[in-house]
Design a protein around this motif. Structure first.
Motif, mmCIF file in Angstrom:
data_model
loop_
_atom_site.group_PDB
_atom_site.id
_atom_site.type_symbol
_atom_site.label_atom_id
_atom_site.label_comp_id
_atom_site.label_asym_id
_atom_site.label_seq_id
_atom_site.Cartn_x
_atom_site.Cartn_y
_atom_site.Cartn_z
ATOM 1 N N ILE A 17 9.656 20.754 47.161
ATOM 2 C CA ILE A 17 9.658 19.930 48.367
ATOM 3 C C ILE A 17 10.004 20.776 49.584
ATOM 4 N N LYS A 18 9.100 20.806 50.522
ATOM 5 C CA LYS A 18 9.281 21.576 51.760
ATOM 6 C C LYS A 18 9.872 20.692 52.842
ATOM 7 N N LYS A 19 10.672 21.280 53.673
ATOM 8 C CA LYS A 19 11.263 20.561 54.805
ATOM 9 C C LYS A 19 10.166 20.168 55.780
ATOM 10 N N THR A 20 10.178 18.907 56.221
ATOM 11 C CA THR A 20 9.138 18.419 57.136
ATOM 12 C C THR A 20 9.673 18.073 58.521
ATOM 13 N N GLY A 21 10.965 17.784 58.598
ATOM 14 C CA GLY A 21 11.524 17.333 59.876
ATOM 15 C C GLY A 21 11.247 15.873 60.154
ATOM 16 N N LYS A 22 10.582 15.201 59.217
ATOM 17 C CA LYS A 22 10.213 13.794 59.412
ATOM 18 C C LYS A 22 11.105 12.835 58.633
ATOM 19 N N GLN A 72 14.741 11.262 57.492
ATOM 20 C CA GLN A 72 16.056 11.038 58.085
ATOM 21 C C GLN A 72 17.196 11.335 57.116
ATOM 22 N N PHE A 73 16.973 11.102 55.812
ATOM 23 C CA PHE A 73 18.068 11.172 54.856
ATOM 24 C C PHE A 73 17.947 12.317 53.859
ATOM 25 N N PHE A 74 16.746 12.591 53.372
ATOM 26 C CA PHE A 74 16.587 13.561 52.295
ATOM 27 C C PHE A 74 15.470 14.551 52.608
ATOM 28 N N ASP A 75 15.631 15.274 53.693
ATOM 29 C CA ASP A 75 14.621 16.250 54.106
ATOM 30 C C ASP A 75 14.891 17.574 53.390
ATOM 31 N N TYR A 76 14.566 17.588 52.102
ATOM 32 C CA TYR A 76 14.873 18.740 51.264
ATOM 33 C C TYR A 76 14.111 19.984 51.735
ATOM 34 N N ASP A 77 14.724 21.138 51.474
ATOM 35 C CA ASP A 77 14.161 22.401 51.962
ATOM 36 C C ASP A 77 14.033 23.375 50.788
ATOM 37 N N GLY A 78 12.928 23.262 50.061
ATOM 38 C CA GLY A 78 12.695 24.152 48.927
ATOM 39 C C GLY A 78 13.217 23.632 47.605
ATOM 40 N N ALA A 79 13.554 22.339 47.516
ATOM 41 C CA ALA A 79 14.083 21.775 46.270
ATOM 42 C C ALA A 79 12.990 21.684 45.206
ATOM 43 N N LYS A 80 13.363 22.064 43.973
ATOM 44 C CA LYS A 80 12.423 21.984 42.856
ATOM 45 C C LYS A 80 13.208 21.953 41.548
ATOM 46 N N LEU A 81 12.739 21.170 40.577
ATOM 47 C CA LEU A 81 13.352 21.149 39.252
ATOM 48 C C LEU A 81 12.762 22.301 38.443
ATOM 49 N N THR A 82 13.569 23.310 38.174
ATOM 50 C CA THR A 82 13.061 24.509 37.500
ATOM 51 C C THR A 82 13.530 24.631 36.053
ATOM 52 N N GLY A 83 14.582 23.889 35.678
ATOM 53 C CA GLY A 83 15.135 24.044 34.340
ATOM 54 C C GLY A 83 15.097 22.777 33.521
ATOM 55 N N VAL A 84 14.127 21.925 33.777
ATOM 56 C CA VAL A 84 13.995 20.687 33.011
ATOM 57 C C VAL A 84 12.590 20.590 32.428
ATOM 58 N N GLN A 85 12.457 19.772 31.396
ATOM 59 C CA GLN A 85 11.136 19.469 30.851
ATOM 60 C C GLN A 85 10.553 18.323 31.641
#
Length: 333
Positions: A131-136, A138-151
């Protein structure tokens, strides 16, 4: 039609919840929904224990919220539960319990907008997206979040999201972003109001969406061979629901607002003896499904006719939980 069952791991232990879920599975109940309140045993490890002890029943929190848990944490948990259960996870999520959040010093600001953003990010993370930061947001503007260690779930079998909804805005949101809804109601009259709102929202997205949408009736259930015992067991639940109901809902069910005010006052004083005397057939029939197997079956059939597609047997279930589950399996499912 499918059936679910709800358990509150507060007054019963995790081992007991697992035992009851195994029995529910044997009685062909399709879903186990585990409530989430900070003051009870946590639903996450409880659900993991259920997943390991069962084979077919689907399961999920009923319900999470994005005030006490972040979308990233919820997504990670749901993917983990889906792995443990081999694809049986479902997510129940809502705006948050307004009676609980203030006790945790949480200000419930813009619950509908917050939930919408949260579900969007949960679905993206469960789909393996970064998930890239969009600036749009209000609450969860994640910046590079990714699930890397889950199935991750298979792309064609994503974890279904059920929105906990009651008011018009949440019902609309359920139709817009959910695969289903968990609606706290036990009476067909309430679904005659709610379902058209969901359908209209579904139709705006895709005219075919509503055909697959799972409308869940999150009922307050009490079943016993003794009508008196079943209805007495439902009184306190009916009292709390009545006390928290807006005037329009009381009017819909033809309830005496002055009597409900007395019920609310008695609850505030913890005078449960007075509550039992004030709660009558009107409150019980409006807010619960309570009675003999024949009475319960009749009311469940009314829910089906109103458009409900999943009936969830919720607390208290009855004067004896094991007996109630067996009766539900024998006479209702």
């Amino acid at each position: 039609m499918s059936y679910g069952i709800e358990f509150v791991p507060g007054n019963i232990s995790v081992k007991e919840v697992v035992k009851y879920c195994k029995l529910a599975e044997q009685k062909d109940i399709d879903f186990a929904w585990i409530t989430n309140h900070y003051n009870n045993r946590h639903c996450y490890p409880t659900l993991a224990a259920i997943a390991q002890a069962t084979d077919n029943i689907k399961m999920g929190p009923g319900i999470m919220n994005t005030f006490t848990d972040t979308p990233a944490a919820i997504a990670s948990f749901m993917c983990t539960l889906n792995e443990i259960s081999e694809g049986r996870a479902a997510l129940g999520i809502g705006p948050g319990d307004l009676s609980t959040l203030p006790k945790l010093a949480i200000h419930a600001e813009k619950p509908v907008a917050r939930l919408k953003e949260g579900v969007q990010q949960i679905k993206a993370l469960c789909a393996g997206e970064e998930i890239k930061k969009t600036g749009k947001m209000q609450f969860f503007d994640y910046d590079g979040a990714k699930l890397t260690g889950v199935q991750l779930p298979p792309k064609k079998k994503q974890i279904p999201v059920y929105i906990g909804a009651q008011g018009p805005k949440m019902l609309e949101l359920a139709g817009e972003i959910g695969e289903g809804a968990l609606i706290n109601a036990s009476n067909a009259k309430d679904f005659e109001v709610a379902i058209p709102i969901i359908k209209a929202a579904c139709d705006k997205i895709d005219e075919k969406k509503f055909k697959k949408f799972d409308v869940g009736a999150y009922t307050a259930m009490s079943i016993d061979q003794s009508e008196k015992k079943a209805r007495n067991a439902a009184k306190i639940v009916a009292a709390f629901i009545a006390a928290g109901s807006p005037p329009a809902l009381l009017e819909r069910h033809g309830l005496d607002a002055s009597n409900v005010a007395k019920i609310k006052d008695a609850l505030a004083r913890f005078d449960f003896g007075a509550v039992g005397g004030l709660v009558g057939d009107g409150e019980i029939d409006a807010f619960t499904i309570a009675g003999t197997p024949e009475m319960v079956k009749d009311k469940c059939e009314n829910l089906l006719k109103s458009g409900v597609t999943q009936i969830i047997f919720g607390s208290p279930l009855g004067p004896n939980m094991t007996n109630s589950i067996r009766l539900l399996g024998k006479y209702i499912i």
